[in-house]
Design a protein around this motif. Structure first.
Motif, short mmCIF file in Angstrom:
data_model
loop_
_atom_site.label_atom_id
_atom_site.label_comp_id
_atom_site.label_asym_id
_atom_site.label_seq_id
_atom_site.Cartn_x
_atom_site.Cartn_y
_atom_site.Cartn_z
N SER A 1 0.79 -1.17 -0.11
CA SER A 1 0.17 -0.12 0.15
C SER A 1 0.96 1.36 -0.04
CB SER A 1 -1.01 0.06 1.24
OG SER A 1 -0.13 0.06 2.37
N ALA A 2 1.95 1.21 0.53
CA ALA A 2 3.08 2.41 0.46
C ALA A 2 3.82 2.30 -0.79
CB ALA A 2 3.77 2.19 1.41
N PRO B 1 2.41 5.51 -3.63
CA PRO B 1 1.56 6.55 -2.90
C PRO B 1 0.32 7.21 -3.76
CG PRO B 1 3.96 6.98 -3.08
CD PRO B 1 3.54 5.84 -3.89
N TRP B 2 -0.57 7.86 -2.79
CA TRP B 2 -1.84 8.14 -3.20
C TRP B 2 -1.70 9.32 -4.36
CZ3 TRP B 2 -6.72 6.73 -3.22
CH2 TRP B 2 -7.70 7.63 -3.42
N ASN C 1 -0.78 7.40 -7.51
CA ASN C 1 -1.40 6.12 -7.92
C ASN C 1 -2.48 6.40 -9.07
OD1 ASN C 1 -3.09 4.04 -7.82
ND2 ASN C 1 -3.41 4.02 -5.62
N ASN D 1 -2.93 0.42 -1.89
CA ASN D 1 -2.98 1.86 -1.55
C ASN D 1 -4.25 2.58 -1.57
OD1 ASN D 1 -2.62 4.88 -2.88
ND2 ASN D 1 -1.24 4.57 -1.30
N ARG E 1 12.03 2.29 3.97
CA ARG E 1 11.51 3.83 3.92
C ARG E 1 11.76 4.18 5.52
NH1 ARG E 1 6.08 5.02 2.90
NH2 ARG E 1 5.76 3.66 4.61
N GLN F 1 9.91 7.64 6.18
CA GLN F 1 8.17 7.89 5.80
C GLN F 1 7.46 6.88 6.73
OE1 GLN F 1 9.90 7.26 1.77
NE2 GLN F 1 7.97 8.48 1.16
#
Ligand code: NAD
Length: 257
Positions: free
Chosen positions: A117-118, A121-122, A125, A160, A253, A256
């Motif tokens: 999901s990381a 990133p949004w 995406n 994500n 990461r 983050q």
């Protein structure tokens, strides 16, 4: 005895979650393509509606718990199937079953996302807008038209957006009195992971995905965190994503989170 619905209950993390929750005293209603109390297909809107209706009928319109584990890996063809099951197969059940959860006792829900999901990133995406708008056909077209990267895009993009969907629901679900969290597993020894290892397009990347703890997770190691989140010891945990990955996200990461 809390009544809890678990999707993907026939295999891997879902089967282990079922075992852990039964041990914790839950009455479990499993949902899967086979070997479950409710046989249903979460890859289509009609299948999801049928599962929601069957679940409401079985639990008498009142549910104490919901654990959404059903999912497909990046190797599945066409990649649109992965988007439909991983994203819509979870989000439509969350929204369709919230009223039943509101009638439950100390209700809680857990969604199985992924460390992936990381990875996308949004704000980068390509599926974000279509998924948030609920436009399944558009998201399917994007991944099916993405060529050899379609599988990875479908998996990372859907996971994500799924974690974002959980976080976006935290205010309303909190007001409704239903705790909602996600779990992000790393590589876990299940048939889904094995299918990736058996596919030459994905095998090398999965083999190289070695966490600081030096081994992959057993499904029971993810299920124990699910059971914690579903229980009274997690009464103030809401809107969180708990990473259970042997340290791979921290290693990749560190700045983050
Ligand atoms: P798994 O293949 O062992 O179990 C997935 C289950 O989902 C299966 O029983 C399958 O029949 C069911 N399912 C698939 N499509 C369905 C459909 N259309 N309708 C109903 N049920 C369907 O895999 P797993 O590894 O236990 O995966 C569980 C969840 O964990 C998935 O969401 C997956 O993305 C996530 N996850 C797994 C890993 C891993 O390494 N195994 C890592 C991160 C996240």
């Amino acid at each position: 005895m809390p009544c809890t619905l678990i999707t993907g209950s026939a295999s891997g993390i879902g089967a282990a979650a079922r075992e852990a929750l039964v041990a914790a005293g839950h009455d479990v209603i499993g949902v899967d393509l086979r070997n479950a109390e409710i046989i249903g297909d979460l890859s289509t809107a009609a299948g999801r509606a049928q599962v929601i209706a069957a679940a409401l009928q079985r639990c008498g319109g009142r549910l104490d718990g919901l654990v959404l584990c059903a999912g497909l890996g990046a190797q599945v063809q066409p990649p649109s199937l992965t988007v439909s099951v991983n994203y819509f197969g979870a989000v439509e059940l969350l929204d369709g079953l919230l009223p039943a959860l509101q009638r439950g006792a100390q209700p809680a829900a857990v969604v199985i996302s992924s460390v992936a999901s990381a990875h996308l990133p949004w704000d980068r995406n390509p599926l974000a807008a279509a998924l948030e708008a609920g436009d399944e056909a558009k998201a399917q077209a994007v991944v099916n038209g993405a060529g050899p990267q379609g599988g990875n895009l479908a998996y990372a993009g859907s996971k994500n957006a799924l974690t974002v969907a959980v976080r976006r629901r935290a205010p309303a679900w909190g007001r409704a009195g239903v705790r909602l969290n996600s779990v992000a597993p790393g590589a876990t020894e299940t048939p889904l992971l094995q299918a990736g290892l058996d596919d030459p397009r994905y095998a090398e990347a999965i083999q190289k995905f070695i966490p600081p703890l030096g081994r992959r997770a057993e499904p029971a190691e993810i299920a124990s965190v699910v059971a914690f989140l579903m229980g009274p010891a997690a009464s103030y945990v809401h809107g969180a994503q708990i990473v259970v990955d042997g340290g791979i996200d921290a290693a990749g990461r560190p700045t983050q989170f």
